[in-house]
Design an enzyme around this catalytic site. Structure first.
Site, PDB file in Angstrom:
ATOM      1  CE  LYS A   1      37.546  42.276  57.767  1.00 22.72           C
ATOM      2  NZ  LYS A   1      38.798  41.741  57.071  1.00 22.72           N
TER       3      LYS A   1
ATOM      4  CE  LYS B   1      45.252  42.881  55.532  1.00 25.19           C
ATOM      5  NZ  LYS B   1      45.580  43.262  54.107  1.00 25.19           N
TER       6      LYS B   1
HETATM    7  P1  NDP Z   1      35.415  38.138  49.194  1.00 24.48           P
HETATM    8  O1  NDP Z   1      33.928  38.615  49.835  1.00 24.48           O
HETATM    9  O2  NDP Z   1      35.520  38.308  47.809  1.00 24.48           O
HETATM   10  O3  NDP Z   1      35.039  36.471  49.500  1.00 24.48           O
HETATM   11  C1  NDP Z   1      34.590  35.889  50.830  1.00 24.48           C
HETATM   12  C2  NDP Z   1      34.543  34.518  51.000  1.00 24.48           C
HETATM   13  O4  NDP Z   1      34.103  34.018  52.297  1.00 24.48           O
HETATM   14  C3  NDP Z   1      33.745  34.029  49.823  1.00 24.48           C
HETATM   15  O5  NDP Z   1      34.079  32.490  49.463  1.00 24.48           O
HETATM   16  C4  NDP Z   1      32.505  33.759  50.611  1.00 24.48           C
HETATM   17  O6  NDP Z   1      31.444  32.738  50.167  1.00 24.48           O
HETATM   18  C5  NDP Z   1      32.717  33.214  51.986  1.00 24.48           C
HETATM   19  N1  NDP Z   1      31.815  33.501  53.080  1.00 24.48           N
HETATM   20  C6  NDP Z   1      31.129  34.762  53.390  1.00 24.48           C
HETATM   21  N2  NDP Z   1      30.490  34.457  54.491  1.00 24.48           N
HETATM   22  C7  NDP Z   1      30.554  33.229  54.613  1.00 24.48           C
HETATM   23  C8  NDP Z   1      29.949  32.520  55.680  1.00 24.48           C
HETATM   24  N3  NDP Z   1      29.321  32.875  56.641  1.00 24.48           N
HETATM   25  N4  NDP Z   1      30.336  31.237  55.936  1.00 24.48           N
HETATM   26  C9  NDP Z   1      30.935  30.462  54.999  1.00 24.48           C
HETATM   27  N5  NDP Z   1      31.719  31.315  53.807  1.00 24.48           N
HETATM   28  C10 NDP Z   1      31.432  32.549  54.065  1.00 24.48           C
HETATM   29  O7  NDP Z   1      36.396  38.289  50.267  1.00 24.48           O
HETATM   30  P2  NDP Z   1      38.003  38.381  49.802  1.00 24.48           P
HETATM   31  O8  NDP Z   1      38.494  37.441  49.238  1.00 24.48           O
HETATM   32  O9  NDP Z   1      38.116  39.848  48.982  1.00 24.48           O
HETATM   33  O10 NDP Z   1      38.550  38.627  51.399  1.00 24.48           O
HETATM   34  C11 NDP Z   1      38.828  37.730  52.041  1.00 24.48           C
HETATM   35  C12 NDP Z   1      39.742  38.040  53.223  1.00 24.48           C
HETATM   36  O11 NDP Z   1      40.924  38.722  52.834  1.00 24.48           O
HETATM   37  C13 NDP Z   1      38.991  39.288  54.118  1.00 24.48           C
HETATM   38  O12 NDP Z   1      39.311  39.075  55.340  1.00 24.48           O
HETATM   39  C14 NDP Z   1      39.923  40.400  53.388  1.00 24.48           C
HETATM   40  O13 NDP Z   1      39.715  41.531  54.421  1.00 24.48           O
HETATM   41  C15 NDP Z   1      40.897  39.844  53.204  1.00 24.48           C
HETATM   42  N6  NDP Z   1      41.913  40.708  52.239  1.00 24.48           N
HETATM   43  C16 NDP Z   1      41.302  41.004  50.871  1.00 24.48           C
HETATM   44  C17 NDP Z   1      42.139  41.595  49.948  1.00 24.48           C
HETATM   45  C18 NDP Z   1      41.624  41.938  48.574  1.00 24.48           C
HETATM   46  O14 NDP Z   1      42.036  42.933  47.821  1.00 24.48           O
HETATM   47  N7  NDP Z   1      40.141  41.551  48.413  1.00 24.48           N
HETATM   48  C19 NDP Z   1      43.463  41.782  50.166  1.00 24.48           C
HETATM   49  C20 NDP Z   1      43.964  41.386  51.382  1.00 24.48           C
HETATM   50  C21 NDP Z   1      43.203  40.739  52.191  1.00 24.48           C
HETATM   51  P3  NDP Z   1      30.550  32.836  49.140  1.00 24.48           P
HETATM   52  O15 NDP Z   1      31.129  32.614  47.706  1.00 24.48           O
HETATM   53  O16 NDP Z   1      29.323  31.938  49.349  1.00 24.48           O
HETATM   54  O17 NDP Z   1      30.002  34.382  49.160  1.00 24.48           O
END
Ligand code: NDP
Length: 289
Positions: free
Chosen positions: A235, A166
């Site tokens: 990251k 990835k």
């Molecule tokens: P977001 O930032 O939209 O969501 C992150 C999620 O993690 C939220 O639910 C957030 O909760 C939660 N979170 C953050 N910090 C903590 C913590 N300390 N404890 C518990 N929960 C926490 O990220 P994405 O959905 O965009 O991405 C998620 C993963 O998928 C990442 O690794 C990213 O690299 C990967 N990804 C993303 C893509 C994209 O296009 N967006 C595509 C493919 C992979 P809260 O709602 O409270 O903030």
């Protein structure tokens, strides 16, 4: 089947919705309102607390990095049940995942790393590509669940292999976005219209996801939506660069790409979208798209 889904961010929110088509999904999110909304809109079960998700047969994490996954594992370890499958869909660090898998294995919990590619639109349309690291048996179990989220599900190798490929594939995308943005800027300076420059690129050998899908709306139409945080992309590329370092591999372009993305993140901040690196290239050239 009962599925505990942890992390209803941009990707997790639609992914958990699709799983609820066939399974009982228990949702937990750090910001509880999002989980309440999910439960209201899609009939998923709102977890009373994090430990509630441990009642599931399968636990899925979709969090920013392996650090947050590890924090959740720490909290859930006293509650997890033997025979549970933990699917980490986060784009994480393979070294951390192998340690996480060992901690869970000591409790009789199987682990796979199952990061996804295909962006928010892929999560919404359940057309993600999913790359899985883990045993053949765990892969088959995970695939049976994740088929509701993706069309292409590939067993890449042992634990960590999914996370490794990835970050490598995202690094390819990062370098491609950067070089395509530089060349589009140069085309404009040379008096060529951006739409024309992109059309020629897309009809020729410079074609890529960047030139076809990511850059036209931003560079030509001036629309800069937030779909994938630059912080997440940085990251991924940093993990790839650190894997190269650990392998004593000579990968100068990867190292440079990582440096450029980190510099861009420092300049743009953690609210920026990943394609906003093109704005940094513009700034370096006293230029505006
Ligand atoms: P977001 O930032 O939209 O969501 C992150 C999620 O993690 C939220 O639910 C957030 O909760 C939660 N979170 C953050 N910090 C903590 C913590 N300390 N404890 C518990 N929960 C926490 O990220 P994405 O959905 O965009 O991405 C998620 C993963 O998928 C990442 O690794 C990213 O690299 C990967 N990804 C993303 C893509 C994209 O296009 N967006 C595509 C493919 C992979 P809260 O709602 O409270 O903030």
């Amino acid at each position: 089947m009962k599925i505990g889904f942890i992390g209803l961010g941009a990707m997790g929110f639609p992914m958990a919705r699709h799983l609820a088509r066939e399974h009982e999904v228990i949702v937990w999110n750090r910001t509880r309102e999002k989980a309440e909304r999910h439960s209201r809109e899609y009939g998923t079960k709102l977890a009373k607390d994090l430990a509630d998700t441990a009642a599931a047969d399968v636990i899925i994490t979709m969090l920013p990095t392996s650090s947050e996954v590890d924090e959740i594992v720490d909290k859930l370890l006293p509650h997890v049940r033997r025979g549970t499958l933990w699917i980490d869909a986060t784009s994480g660090d393979p070294n951390v995942s192998r340690e996480t898998a060992k901690r869970l294995a000591a409790k009789g919990v199987d682990f796979v790393d199952a990061p996804v590619t295909g962006a928010i639109v892929g999560a919404e349309n359940a057309t993600l590509t999913i790359m899985i690291g883990g045993s053949k048996e765990a892969f088959e179990r995970a695939k049976d669940v994740l088929r509701l989220n993706g069309k292409t599900i590939i067993h890449v190798g042992d634990i960590g292999a999914g996370h490794a490929i990835k970050v490598l594939t995202n690094s390819i995308m990062g370098a491609t976005v950067w070089i395509t943005s530089e060349c589009m800027l140069l085309a404009k300076k040379l008096g060529i219209d951006i739409k024309t420059a992109l059309a020629v690129t897309n009809a020729g050998s410079g074609r890529s996801n960047a030139s076809e899908n990511l850059l036209p709306m931003r560079l030509a139409d001036g629309k800069w939506p937030l779909v994938f945080k630059l912080a997440h992309h940085d990251k991924d590329i940093r993990i790839a660069a650190s894997l190269a370092h650990q392998q004593h591999a000579s990968t100068p372009l990867l190292a440079l790409t990582s440096q450029l993305y980190t510099a861009s993140l420092n300049e743009l901040g953690d609210k920026a979208d990943y394609i906003e690196v093109a704005k940094i290239i513009a700034k370096m050239n006293n230029f505006e798209w």
